[in-house]
Write a protein that holds these residues in place. Structure first.
Motif, PDB file in Angstrom:
ATOM      1  N   VAL A   1       0.835  -1.202   0.000  1.00 13.95           N
ATOM      2  CA  VAL A   1       0.000   0.000   0.000  1.00 13.95           C
ATOM      3  C   VAL A   1       0.868   1.250   0.000  1.00 13.95           C
ATOM      4  CG1 VAL A   1      -1.639   1.355   1.365  1.00 13.95           C
ATOM      5  CG2 VAL A   1      -2.016  -1.101   1.037  1.00 13.95           C
ATOM      6  N   LEU A   2       1.895   1.269   0.839  1.00 12.17           N
ATOM      7  CA  LEU A   2       2.778   2.437   0.896  1.00 12.17           C
ATOM      8  C   LEU A   2       3.497   2.675  -0.424  1.00 12.17           C
ATOM      9  CD1 LEU A   2       4.339   2.131   4.469  1.00 12.17           C
ATOM     10  CD2 LEU A   2       2.645   3.784   3.670  1.00 12.17           C
ATOM     11  N   LEU A   3       3.927   1.620  -1.089  1.00 15.47           N
ATOM     12  CA  LEU A   3       4.621   1.776  -2.367  1.00 15.47           C
ATOM     13  C   LEU A   3       3.685   2.218  -3.477  1.00 15.47           C
ATOM     14  CD1 LEU A   3       7.073  -1.259  -2.318  1.00 15.47           C
ATOM     15  CD2 LEU A   3       7.614   1.157  -2.001  1.00 15.47           C
ATOM     16  N   SER A   4       2.394   1.928  -3.348  1.00 15.12           N
ATOM     17  CA  SER A   4       1.448   2.302  -4.407  1.00 15.12           C
ATOM     18  C   SER A   4       1.008   3.756  -4.303  1.00 15.12           C
ATOM     19  CB  SER A   4       0.216   1.399  -4.374  1.00 15.12           C
ATOM     20  OG  SER A   4      -0.544   1.651  -3.205  1.00 15.12           O
ATOM     21  N   VAL A   5       1.242   4.390  -3.161  1.00 14.78           N
ATOM     22  CA  VAL A   5       0.862   5.790  -2.983  1.00 14.78           C
ATOM     23  C   VAL A   5       1.921   6.666  -3.639  1.00 14.78           C
ATOM     24  CG1 VAL A   5       0.436   7.626  -1.317  1.00 14.78           C
ATOM     25  CG2 VAL A   5      -0.367   5.305  -0.856  1.00 14.78           C
ATOM     26  N   GLN A   6       1.528   7.426  -4.604  1.00 16.29           N
ATOM     27  CA  GLN A   6       2.450   8.317  -5.305  1.00 16.29           C
ATOM     28  C   GLN A   6       2.350   9.717  -4.701  1.00 16.29           C
ATOM     29  OE1 GLN A   6       4.516   7.400  -7.815  1.00 16.29           O
ATOM     30  NE2 GLN A   6       3.836   5.301  -7.467  1.00 16.29           N
ATOM     31  N   PRO A   7       3.470  10.326  -4.377  1.00 15.02           N
ATOM     32  CA  PRO A   7       3.405  11.695  -3.862  1.00 15.02           C
ATOM     33  C   PRO A   7       2.932  12.652  -4.964  1.00 15.02           C
ATOM     34  CG  PRO A   7       5.681  11.062  -4.243  1.00 15.02           C
ATOM     35  CD  PRO A   7       4.835   9.844  -4.491  1.00 15.02           C
ATOM     36  N   ALA A   8       2.262  13.701  -4.550  1.00 14.92           N
ATOM     37  CA  ALA A   8       1.808  14.718  -5.506  1.00 14.92           C
ATOM     38  C   ALA A   8       3.030  15.401  -6.109  1.00 14.92           C
ATOM     39  CB  ALA A   8       0.929  15.739  -4.800  1.00 14.92           C
ATOM     40  N   VAL A   9       3.054  15.488  -7.417  1.00 20.76           N
ATOM     41  CA  VAL A   9       4.178  16.109  -8.107  1.00 20.76           C
ATOM     42  C   VAL A   9       3.851  17.584  -8.320  1.00 20.76           C
ATOM     43  CG1 VAL A   9       5.572  16.108 -10.190  1.00 20.76           C
ATOM     44  CG2 VAL A   9       4.771  13.945  -9.230  1.00 20.76           C
ATOM     45  N   ALA A  10       4.684  18.435  -7.782  1.00 19.84           N
ATOM     46  CA  ALA A  10       4.479  19.877  -7.928  1.00 19.84           C
ATOM     47  C   ALA A  10       5.145  20.349  -9.211  1.00 19.84           C
ATOM     48  CB  ALA A  10       5.049  20.615  -6.733  1.00 19.84           C
ATOM     49  N   THR A  11       4.488  21.257  -9.891  1.00 21.24           N
ATOM     50  CA  THR A  11       4.991  21.840 -11.130  1.00 21.24           C
ATOM     51  C   THR A  11       5.351  23.290 -10.880  1.00 21.24           C
ATOM     52  OG1 THR A  11       3.563  20.385 -12.429  1.00 21.24           O
ATOM     53  CG2 THR A  11       4.394  22.340 -13.540  1.00 21.24           C
ATOM     54  N   GLU A  12       6.436  23.737 -11.513  1.00 20.71           N
ATOM     55  CA  GLU A  12       6.810  25.150 -11.469  1.00 20.71           C
ATOM     56  C   GLU A  12       6.009  25.874 -12.544  1.00 20.71           C
ATOM     57  OE1 GLU A  12       9.128  26.508  -9.319  1.00 20.71           O
ATOM     58  OE2 GLU A  12       9.275  24.528  -8.394  1.00 20.71           O
ATOM     59  N   TRP A  13       5.403  27.011 -12.184  1.00 23.85           N
ATOM     60  CA  TRP A  13       4.559  27.776 -13.096  1.00 23.85           C
ATOM     61  C   TRP A  13       5.084  29.199 -13.215  1.00 23.85           C
ATOM     62  CZ3 TRP A  13       0.701  25.043 -15.438  1.00 23.85           C
ATOM     63  CH2 TRP A  13       0.325  23.836 -14.833  1.00 23.85           C
ATOM     64  N   ARG A  14       4.853  29.819 -14.357  1.00 21.27           N
ATOM     65  CA  ARG A  14       5.218  31.215 -14.599  1.00 21.27           C
ATOM     66  C   ARG A  14       3.930  31.977 -14.917  1.00 21.27           C
ATOM     67  NH1 ARG A  14       5.994  33.341 -19.454  1.00 21.27           N
ATOM     68  NH2 ARG A  14       6.284  31.282 -20.338  1.00 21.27           N
ATOM     69  N   VAL A  15       3.665  33.044 -14.187  1.00 18.31           N
ATOM     70  CA  VAL A  15       2.471  33.864 -14.416  1.00 18.31           C
ATOM     71  C   VAL A  15       2.636  34.615 -15.734  1.00 18.31           C
ATOM     72  CG1 VAL A  15       1.066  35.779 -13.543  1.00 18.31           C
ATOM     73  CG2 VAL A  15       2.012  34.081 -11.951  1.00 18.31           C
ATOM     74  N   LEU A  16       1.601  34.597 -16.550  1.00 18.12           N
ATOM     75  CA  LEU A  16       1.614  35.258 -17.859  1.00 18.12           C
ATOM     76  C   LEU A  16       1.048  36.666 -17.737  1.00 18.12           C
ATOM     77  CD1 LEU A  16       0.231  32.278 -19.952  1.00 18.12           C
ATOM     78  CD2 LEU A  16       2.616  33.000 -19.727  1.00 18.12           C
ATOM     79  N   GLN A  17       1.904  37.657 -17.897  1.00 14.08           N
ATOM     80  CA  GLN A  17       1.484  39.053 -17.766  1.00 14.08           C
ATOM     81  C   GLN A  17       0.383  39.415 -18.768  1.00 14.08           C
ATOM     82  OE1 GLN A  17       4.294  42.446 -17.141  1.00 14.08           O
ATOM     83  NE2 GLN A  17       3.737  42.886 -19.257  1.00 14.08           N
ATOM     84  N   ASP A  18       0.522  38.966 -20.002  1.00 13.65           N
ATOM     85  CA  ASP A  18      -0.422  39.362 -21.046  1.00 13.65           C
ATOM     86  C   ASP A  18      -1.784  38.683 -20.929  1.00 13.65           C
ATOM     87  OD1 ASP A  18       0.712  36.906 -21.730  1.00 13.65           O
ATOM     88  OD2 ASP A  18       0.527  37.279 -23.890  1.00 13.65           O
ATOM     89  N   ARG A  19      -1.906  37.657 -20.094  1.00  9.41           N
ATOM     90  CA  ARG A  19      -3.190  36.981 -19.916  1.00  9.41           C
ATOM     91  C   ARG A  19      -3.728  37.126 -18.495  1.00  9.41           C
ATOM     92  NH1 ARG A  19      -2.822  31.129 -21.537  1.00  9.41           N
ATOM     93  NH2 ARG A  19      -5.065  31.269 -21.190  1.00  9.41           N
ATOM     94  N   SER A  20      -3.041  37.904 -17.679  1.00  6.64           N
ATOM     95  CA  SER A  20      -3.433  38.097 -16.281  1.00  6.64           C
ATOM     96  C   SER A  20      -3.881  39.536 -16.067  1.00  6.64           C
ATOM     97  CB  SER A  20      -2.254  37.788 -15.355  1.00  6.64           C
ATOM     98  OG  SER A  20      -1.839  36.454 -15.493  1.00  6.64           O
ATOM     99  N   SER A  21      -4.693  39.740 -15.034  1.00  2.00           N
ATOM    100  CA  SER A  21      -5.123  41.106 -14.729  1.00  2.00           C
ATOM    101  C   SER A  21      -5.268  41.297 -13.222  1.00  2.00           C
ATOM    102  CB  SER A  21      -6.448  41.425 -15.421  1.00  2.00           C
ATOM    103  OG  SER A  21      -7.486  40.613 -14.915  1.00  2.00           O
ATOM    104  N   ILE A  22      -4.978  42.529 -12.810  1.00  2.00           N
ATOM    105  CA  ILE A  22      -5.222  42.958 -11.437  1.00  2.00           C
ATOM    106  C   ILE A  22      -5.941  44.290 -11.537  1.00  2.00           C
ATOM    107  CG2 ILE A  22      -4.222  43.667  -9.248  1.00  2.00           C
ATOM    108  CD1 ILE A  22      -1.966  41.692  -9.769  1.00  2.00           C
ATOM    109  N   ARG A  23      -7.195  44.269 -11.159  1.00  2.00           N
ATOM    110  CA  ARG A  23      -8.044  45.466 -11.204  1.00  2.00           C
ATOM    111  C   ARG A  23      -8.494  45.800  -9.788  1.00  2.00           C
ATOM    112  NH1 ARG A  23      -8.841  42.967 -16.062  1.00  2.00           N
ATOM    113  NH2 ARG A  23      -8.892  44.334 -17.871  1.00  2.00           N
ATOM    114  N   PHE A  24      -8.868  47.056  -9.591  1.00  2.00           N
ATOM    115  CA  PHE A  24      -9.333  47.447  -8.264  1.00  2.00           C
ATOM    116  C   PHE A  24     -10.429  48.497  -8.372  1.00  2.00           C
ATOM    117  CE2 PHE A  24      -5.415  49.569  -9.401  1.00  2.00           C
ATOM    118  CZ  PHE A  24      -5.706  50.917  -9.225  1.00  2.00           C
TER     119      PHE A  24
END
Length: 186
Positions: A12-35
């Protein structure tokens, strides 16, 4: 066929796979911050047009996500030239001395409605304060989208202190709406 208990636990312990984290880059041209805020009692709006960000996130364990977001204060746009220029002045964002607003995510906590409470630290004008946002996440294989809102009390960050308060009245709270999109950093 019976398996001895230690062998079953090991399987059971060997069958459990740890969550794989991915590195991400925020896309300026597709993101917005409004107020949204009030100016002299009238609703007003603005946005920041330049930002960068890096995140680490797993689809299987989003609550362990990390994010560092940098927002360029010189990119503020209040849709009026004089007001926009004034917003970068020493009494407001003080862009000469504090070029970036930074947000660092500490943790995400799942909510009953499928969204998350995001707890992080916001640094603005050299003042760092804890801040909470409500976030919706969509995590795909090649993209991540985080949408949400938060409220900032401008006095916490010394925004709008000084003689300019005589000429313009800005409400005490600013409502921020963000839509951040990211792709794998590799």
């Amino acid at each position: 066929m019976k398996f001895p208990l230690p062998s079953l636990i090991l399987a059971v312990l060997l069958s459990v796979q740890p969550a794989v984290a991915t590195e991400w880059r925020v896309l300026q041209d597709r993101s917005s911050i409004r107020f949204d805020y009030t100016r002299d009692g009238t609703p007003a709006t603005g946005e920041f047009t330049r930002l960068t960000g890096e995140a680490t996130m797993s689809r299987d364990a989003p609550e362990s996500a990390q994010l560092l977001l940098k927002i360029d204060t010189e990119s503020i746009n209040l849709y009026e030239d004089f007001a926009t220029a004034f917003a970068t002045s020493a009494e407001w964002f003080d862009s000469r001395n504090h070029r970036f607003v930074t947000y660092s995510l500490r943790t995400l906590q799942p909510r009953e409605d499928g969204r998350f409470d995001a707890f992080g630290d916001l640094t603005l004008r050299g003042e760092t304060k804890p801040i909470q946002a409500i976030v919706s996440l969509e995590i795909g294989d090649n993209d991540v989208r985080a949408q949400g809102t938060l409220s900032i009390k401008r006095w916490d960050y010394l925004l709008g202190v000084g003689p300019s308060a005589v000429f313009v009245e800005i409400g005490p709270e600013v409502q921020v709406t963000f839509d951040l999109r990211a792709t794998p950093a590799n």
